[in-house]
Design an enzyme around this catalytic site. Structure first.
Site, PDB file in Angstrom:
ATOM      1  CG  LEU A  77       6.220  -6.363   1.307  1.00  0.00           C
ATOM      2  CD1 LEU A  77       4.835  -6.584   0.413  1.00  0.00           C
ATOM      3  CD2 LEU A  77       7.344  -8.256   0.439  1.00  0.00           C
ATOM      4  CB  ILE A 127      14.227   0.707   2.227  1.00  0.00           C
ATOM      5  CG1 ILE A 127      13.563   0.906   0.095  1.00  0.00           C
ATOM      6  CG2 ILE A 127      15.580   0.238   1.612  1.00  0.00           C
ATOM      7  CD1 ILE A 127      13.639   1.272  -0.383  1.00  0.00           C
ATOM      8  CD  GLU A 128       9.475  -6.875   3.914  1.00  0.00           C
ATOM      9  OE1 GLU A 128       9.781  -8.047   3.334  1.00  0.00           O
ATOM     10  OE2 GLU A 128       9.253  -6.133   4.665  1.00  0.00           O
ATOM     11  CB  VAL A 129      10.262  -6.546  -1.796  1.00  0.00           C
ATOM     12  CG1 VAL A 129      10.420  -7.467  -2.914  1.00  0.00           C
ATOM     13  CG2 VAL A 129      10.406  -7.673  -0.911  1.00  0.00           C
TER      14      VAL A 129
END
Length: 270
Positions: free
Chosen positions: A118, A159-161
């Protein structure tokens, strides 16, 4: 040569696969100092916070100023701002711009932290502010983005969600330092915003956030105290209670007498 008192990119990369690093987004000198004293490994900062006072507050924290997506257009503009940030005390820069821009910065030796999963500034392409990587196709696309980012020369990536199982496998198969924001403990670092940790956010808290204090309530209390203090000051001025004699500078009676005599003479034209 004297060793730096804060970690280098090489130091951080040497810790990949070892202990989990900690990372916080801080926006004030007070938060930076608190992160330093709490031994937070990495701090994300607005470029405007950098400078001598910042490094006095946080001398040993690895700082990543964010080059906000959309504030700059060309690779040259990104590079110019990146060099300014490094000169002001940053150790690397966050950049969500094109691979071409990241390559240009890497060619000049600028350490770059990218972003996969995300990406808030590009969330319209993945369906808005929601988790990504929940299907095989989406997870593979995150893997592909990670590899091209690595090939472009980024040393790290937020590195998101992303599902933890997906993020863990990706982290194990890239040389980049993978910084988890809501992507599980299988990455190399855990990243939260200071506002969320402190409970200073009055709006929605993301699922991955953990609140450790209630600064919102404390800030509300302090605001009530501000209003009360300002109100009392206004009332004191209106009533003549302020200023009192103890708030004033005195003058010897004889000196005052001489001053008044000279002033009267001046006013009368004598």
């Amino acid at each position: 040569m004297k060793k730096h008192n804060r970690p280098t990119v090489a130091d951080l990369l040497s810790m990949k696969g070892g202990r989990q690093l900690t990372m916080l987004r801080v926006t004030t000198l007070e938060e930076a100092e608190a992160a330093e004293k709490a031994k937070i490994d990495i701090i994300s900062v607005p470029p405007a916070l950098l400078g001598p006072l910042f490094r006095e507050a946080a001398p040993s924290s690895f700082a990543i100023p964010g080059l906000e997506y959309g504030d700059y257009v060309s690779a040259e503009e990104y590079m110019r701002e990146a060099f300014k940030a490094l000169k002001a005390g940053g150790d690397a820069v966050y950049c969500a711009a094109s691979l071409q821009t990241i390559r240009r910065m890497r060619d000049e030796g600028i350490p770059v932290c990218g972003h996969v999963g995300l990406i808030p500034s590009k969330a319209t392409w993945t369906g808005g502010f929601r988790a990504v990587g929940k299907t095989a196709a989406s997870a593979f696309e995150i893997w592909r983005q990670t590899k091209v980012l690595e090939e472009a020369g980024a040393f790290a990536a937020e590195i998101e969600v992303v599902p933890g199982d997906v993020a863990k496998v990706i982290s194990q198969n890239t040389s980049m330092l993978m910084i988890s924001m809501g992507a599980g403990s299988g990455c190399d670092a855990q990243y939260l915003f200071a506002d969320d940790v402190l409970g200073a956010n009055r709006n929605h808290y993301p699922r991955h956030a953990k609140v450790y204090r209630d600064f919102a309530a404390e800030n509300d209390r302090l605001q009530r105290e501000r209003i009360a203090a300002f109100t009392e000051f206004t009332e004191d001025v209106k009533s003549g209670t302020y200023p009192e004699k103890r708030h004033l500078v005195g003058i010897d009676d004889e000196e005052l007498k001489i001053f008044l005599h000279r002033l009267r003479s001046e006013l009368s034209g004598a």
